[in-house]
Each structure stands twice: as C-alpha cells, then as structure tokens.
Design an enzyme around this catalytic site. Structure first.
Site, PDB file in Angstrom:
ATOM      1  NE  ARG A 174      -3.689  -2.402   0.094  1.00  0.00           N
ATOM      2  CZ  ARG A 174      -3.429  -3.542  -0.531  1.00  0.00           C
ATOM      3  NH1 ARG A 174      -2.343  -3.647  -1.278  1.00  0.00           N
ATOM      4  NH2 ARG A 174      -4.229  -4.582  -0.430  1.00  0.00           N
ATOM      5  CB  SER A 225      -9.086  -0.422   4.177  1.00  0.00           C
ATOM      6  OG  SER A 225      -9.667  -1.579   3.627  1.00  0.00           O
ATOM      7  CD  GLU A 295      -5.282   0.842   2.835  1.00  0.00           C
ATOM      8  OE1 GLU A 295      -6.104   0.760   1.900  1.00  0.00           O
ATOM      9  OE2 GLU A 295      -4.839  -0.162   3.443  1.00  0.00           O
TER      10      GLU A 295
END
Length: 302
Positions: A174, A225, A295
């Site tokens: 990520r 998320s 995130e």
C-alpha cells in the site's frame, strides 16, 4: 483570491470554481471547501495550471475520485486539482494499455475484462481512480497494482512532469515512492496485461465484486479501509475482536459488516472520524500492544 480566480479562468483549462465543498468530491461525503477547485480538461491543461501555481507560489494538492481520503472540515488551502473526465483516456495496444489517472478503476477493470485481458480482476470492486490506485499500490484478492504496472507518468511536487518505471516506483504494501520519498501524482499509467479466456475473466471479476458487496458496507458513504493491516494481523479482525464494531462518535460509525471501515452514518464531520480513528488506535494499543497506522489519507486545514 478573486483576482487569482479570474486569472485562472482565463487560461481556459477546464472547470474552475471557488470555495467548492469537497464533500461533493469524496466517497465519504465529508470535507470543507477548496479555495480554488480545478478539474483540468487535459494533461496540457495541468501543465498550464502548474505553471500558474509556481508563478504565484500557491499551495496545491491533487485528488482523484475521493476514495481513501478524509478532508478536514476546514477544507484545503490554495488550489485543489481534481483528476476527472479530462484524464480518463484509454489506449489499448495488444496486451498493453495506457490509461489516464482520472479513469475509474472499477470501470477500467470491467472494460478490460470484456476484451479478454487478464490482470485487473483484483480491482473489480476497488473504488477510486487509476491514479490513486497507483499512488498507494492498491490491491485485493492476493494481487495489487505493482503486479501489472510497467511505468507511470508523474506530476512531481516541484511541478515537473516525467515517467517512472515500475522499479523506480519502489512499491511496497500500500505504498509507493510518491507518498514520501519523492512526492508526486499519477497522470497516466501503463499496464502490462495478459490475454486470457474472456468468460473466465468476467466470472472471476463477478466473484470478487460479490465478495466485496457481501463483506463491505458500500451502502454507506465511506473511504474504504481506514487502517493498514499490521501484518501478520488484520486490522478488521483486531477491531472486531476488540468489540468495536458498531461503535459511533457523532455521525461516524465503525461498520457492523467490517471492522476496518468507518461509515458516514449521517452528517458526519471529519472530526468525528478523526476522534473515532484515535479511539480505535488507543483501544488496540491497550489491548494488544499493536500500533495501528491509517491507510486513509488525511488532508486539509487543521
């Protein structure tokens, strides 16, 4: 600011607005105003905008389709550039595609699957833009952007524009080089896909879509998320095991479907979400000694 707005409008570079509420441009439906909001009509238009921004030393940032983004209630200072319809171009050459950073990732994966090209099945349920997905190395179902990207056309922090190879993007979980080490925004991406069986590809995509619908709260405004998975643990499981699903602060609520989603349950403010994020961090730290990292990108005036 009115004089600057008039000057920018004269550049004829696309949509230009003042004090545009960013809640209209985020999937969480949260966010205060941008001083100046621009949706450029092309990459050439972006180059004009960046020259203007550098000449006037204005603060700026770029957004895509507004997923994975939490904008402050006080909005964003300076210029907000939205990569939208002006950067949703797509060209296909055999199994290699070049696509604009403003293109919807879901729409792209659907279109590509119908042409019998494999590699984007994992993205069939990921909201947001191609540019944002490359920026954060978005992924699901055991794959991610780094598996298919060959190079990316980048607008760097200093206003310069150039291409970075897959290796130069320095992808990790990520994360890419664009987030901290070499800040930049993805204008275009080139993906290397594989020819496959169209029926099998479409079937796999539908399974992925169905899974996300069954396990994630897309019927409420949300940003995707909230936390990175603190591997080998999973954020959603930790939050669920801590008994936090359904916990609410103001209009922000931890989804009862998936612990790693905070939804706008009704007129939520960015501060509600921030308070809930901190509550989760504190709880998981106290219970398990695990530090949770977001995130979702948190931006704007504080």
């Amino acid at each position: 600011m009115d004089e600057l707005l008039t000057e920018i409008q004269k550049l004829n570079i696309g949509i230009v607005k003042s004090n545009e509420r960013l809640s209209h441009h985020t999937t969480m439906k949260i966010g205060g105003p941008a001083d100046i909001f621009i949706e450029p009509s092309s990459i050439e238009s972006i180059q004009k905008v960046m020259s203007f921004i550098k000449d006037h030393q204005l603060p700026w940032r770029v957004i895509g389709r507004g997923s994975n983004l939490l904008v402050s209630d006080k909005g964003i200072e300076g210029v907000v550039i939205k990569l939208g319809a002006g950067l949703n171009h797509l060209s296909i050459h055999d199994s290699t595609i070049t696509v604009g950073g403003g293109h919807s990732l879901v729409s792209l994966s659907t279109l590509i699957s119908k042409k019998g090209l494999s590699g984007l099945e994992f993205a069939s349920g990921i909201p947001g833009s191609v540019g944002g997905a490359v920026y954060m190395n978005a992924g699901a179902h055991g794959s991610d952007i780094s598996e298919i990207l060959t190079k990316a056309h980048i607008l760097f922090e200093d206003g310069e524009i150039g291409w970075l190879s897959k290796d130069e993007m320095e992808f990790t979980y990520r994360t890419s080089v664009l987030q901290k080490k070499r800040p930049g925004i993805v204008l275009e991406a080139e993906f290397s896909l594989a020819k496959g069986d169209r029926t099998a590809i479409v079937s796999q995509m539908q399974k992925n879509k169905d899974y996300r619908k069954e396990t994630q709260p897309w019927n409420f405004p949300c940003a995707g998320s909230i936390f990175r998975n603190p591997l080998p643990n999973y954020a959603g499981r930790l939050i669920e095991d801590a008994g936090l699903k359904g916990h609410q602060i103001g209009g922000a609520k931890i989804s009862e479907m998936h612990g790693n989603f905070i939804v706008n349950a009704g007129n939520a403010k960015a501060q509600d979400v921030l308070d809930l994020i901190q509550y989760i961090k504190d709880t998981i730290q106290n219970l398990y000694g695990i530090k949770m990292e977001t995130e979702v990108e948190i931006v704007g005036r504080q």
